[in-house]
Design a protein around this motif. Structure first.
Motif, PDB file in Angstrom:
ATOM      1  N   CYS A   1       0.981   3.963  -2.849  1.00 18.47           N
ATOM      2  CA  CYS A   1       0.573   5.477  -2.575  1.00 18.47           C
ATOM      3  C   CYS A   1       1.569   6.499  -3.078  1.00 18.47           C
ATOM      4  O   CYS A   1       1.336   7.456  -3.560  1.00 18.47           O
ATOM      5  CB  CYS A   1       0.451   5.623  -1.023  1.00 18.47           C
ATOM      6  N   ARG A   2       2.993   6.135  -3.045  1.00 21.29           N
ATOM      7  CA  ARG A   2       4.026   6.872  -3.366  1.00 21.29           C
ATOM      8  C   ARG A   2       4.018   7.006  -4.837  1.00 21.29           C
ATOM      9  O   ARG A   2       4.012   8.240  -5.222  1.00 21.29           O
ATOM     10  CB  ARG A   2       5.353   6.037  -3.054  1.00 21.29           C
TER      11      ARG A   2
ATOM     12  N   CYS B   1       1.152   6.802  -6.693  1.00 17.46           N
ATOM     13  CA  CYS B   1       0.086   7.652  -7.130  1.00 17.46           C
ATOM     14  C   CYS B   1       0.191   9.270  -6.764  1.00 17.46           C
ATOM     15  O   CYS B   1      -0.014  10.007  -7.634  1.00 17.46           O
ATOM     16  CB  CYS B   1      -1.188   7.082  -6.144  1.00 17.46           C
ATOM     17  N   ILE B   2       1.032   9.564  -5.631  1.00 20.49           N
ATOM     18  CA  ILE B   2       1.320  10.742  -5.387  1.00 20.49           C
ATOM     19  C   ILE B   2       2.187  11.521  -6.570  1.00 20.49           C
ATOM     20  O   ILE B   2       1.983  12.436  -7.069  1.00 20.49           O
ATOM     21  CB  ILE B   2       1.664  10.929  -4.081  1.00 20.49           C
TER      22      ILE B   2
ATOM     23  N   LEU C   1       0.696  -1.346   0.024  1.00 19.12           N
ATOM     24  CA  LEU C   1       0.093  -0.169   0.061  1.00 19.12           C
ATOM     25  C   LEU C   1       1.092   1.122  -0.105  1.00 19.12           C
ATOM     26  O   LEU C   1       0.457   2.329  -0.882  1.00 19.12           O
ATOM     27  CB  LEU C   1      -0.722  -0.006   1.166  1.00 19.12           C
ATOM     28  N   ALA C   2       2.017   1.192   0.941  1.00 19.02           N
ATOM     29  CA  ALA C   2       2.970   2.367   0.939  1.00 19.02           C
ATOM     30  C   ALA C   2       3.421   2.531  -0.598  1.00 19.02           C
ATOM     31  O   ALA C   2       3.809   3.887  -1.044  1.00 19.02           O
ATOM     32  CB  ALA C   2       4.052   2.229   1.592  1.00 19.02           C
TER      33      ALA C   2
END
Length: 290
Positions: free
Chosen positions: A258-259, A261-262, A254-255
Motif C-alpha cells: 500500500c505504501r 502504491c500510494i 500488504l502495508a
C-alpha cells in the motif's frame, strides 16, 4: 580530472619570484598558470582583489582552460568565488575535461559555493559530455550539495554513461546517507547503470544497510543484470547481505504494498506535500519512511 596545478606554498604574494617562474616552467602544461589562479585556490581574498584592481582578466585560463573561478570553487572559497563572479567571471566555464566551477564546488563539498554559482546563473543540469555535479557530490558523500542541486531541478535519475544514476553511485561508494536521502526524494529504486541496479551495487559492496534501504523502497530482488544475475546471486554465502535478501524473499506485506502504491500514485513531486494532506501523524511518517 585536473583543474590546475596545486602550489605547495601557503603564501599569498601577488607577484612571482624568478624561482617561482622557473618552477612553473618545469611544470609543463601549468606554466601558464597566473597569480590569479593561485590566489583563488589558496583563498587569498585580499590578493585576489588586488590583482583584479591591477587589471588581471578574471577569465584568464590555463592551457587546459582552467579558470580562477574553477580554483576558488575547488578550494571551497566562497568569498573569492563571489568576487570573481561580481567582476564578470564566466559561471559556466568548461575545462578541456568537461569540468565546470559547479562540479568543483561539489567536489569540495562547499554548499555555499554551489548556492553562489546557482545565484549567478550556474547550470545545474548538464549535458552528457560534461562532468556531472550531482554525481560528484554523491560520490564524495556531500549530501547538502546534492540536495541543493535536486531542489534546483536536476534530474534525480540522470544516468551518466560512465557512472550510472546518482543512486547507483551512492551505493557503489557506500554513501548510505545519500542513498537514504535520494530514496526519500523519490529516486527510482531500480534505475542504476544499464541493467545493473542499485541493489546489485549495494550487494557487491556488502552493504547490508543500503540493501535494507533499497528493499524497503521496493527494489526488485529478481531483476537480472547483463550477466543474468539477480542480487542474491552476488551475495557472499552466510553474509549479512545474504541474510537481509533472504528475509525479503516472498511477497511483501500488504502495508508495504500500500505504501509503495500510494507513493507511486502521488509521484515524486507530490511527496513534498504529503504533510499538507492532514493525515494522522503515524500514517504520514509511514508514507515518508520516518
Amino acid at each position: 580530472m585536473g583543474s590546475g596545478w596545486r602550489p605547495s606554498s601557503g603564501t599569498c604574494e601577488v607577484g612571482e619570484s624568478i624561482s617561482d617562474i622557473v618552477l612553473l616552467t618545469h611544470l609543463g602544461s601549468w606554466a601558464d598558470r597566473s597569480p590569479l589562479h593561485d590566489a583563488a585556490f589558496q583563498g587569498c581574498l585580499l590578493s585576489l582583489k588586488t590583482l583584479i584592481a591591477q587589471g588581471f582578466n578574471v577569465n584568464i585560463v590555463t592551457i587546459d582552460r582552467v579558470s580562477a573561478l574553477h580554483e576558488a570553487c575547488l578550494g571551497g572559497h566562497v568569498a573569492c568565488a563571489k568576487v570573481l563572479l561580481e567582476n564578470g567571471a564566466q559561471v559556466n566555464a568548461v575545462t578541456i575535461d568537461g569540468i565546470t566551477p559547479l562540479f568543483n564546488a561539489c567536489c569540495s563539498g562547499s554548499a555555499a559555493c554551489v548556492n553562489m554559482l546557482l545565484e549567478f546563473g550556474g547550470t545545474p543540469q548538464l549535458e552528457n559530455h560534461l562532468a556531472s555535479p550531482i554525481h560528484e557530490a554523491v560520490k564524495r558523500g556531500h549530501r547538502e550539495c546534492m540536495e541543493i542541486l535536486v531542489a534546483n531541478d536536476v534530474d534525480i535519475d540522470q544516468e551518466d554513461s560512465q557512472h550510472g544514476t546518482p543512486l547507483y553511485v551512492a551505493c557503489m561508494y557506500q554513501r548510505t546517507d545519500c542513498v537514504k536521502k535520494l530514496l526519500e526524494l523519490g529516486a527510482s529504486v531500480d534505475l542504476g547503470k544499464r541493467l545493473d541496479t542499485p541493489l546489485h551495487a549495494a550487494v557487491r559492496k556488502s552493504s547490508a544497510e543500503a540493501v535494507n534501504l533499497l528493499t524497503d523502497y521496493g527494489a526488485s530482488l529478481t531483476r537480472r543484470n547483463a550477466e543474468f544475475k539477480c542480487a542474491l546471486d552476488l551475495a557472499a554465502p552466510n553474509s549479512k547481505v545474504e541474510q537481509a535478501l533472504l528475509l525479503r524473499e516472498g511477497p511483501a506485506s500488504l502495508a508495504q504494498l500500500c505504501r509503495l502504491c500510494i507513493r507511486k500514485c502521488l509521484g515524486r513531486s507530490s511527496l513534498y506535500v504529503v504533510h499538507k494532506l492532514n493525515l494522522p501523524e503515524p500514517l504520514e511518517k509511514f508514507l515518508l519512511y520516518r
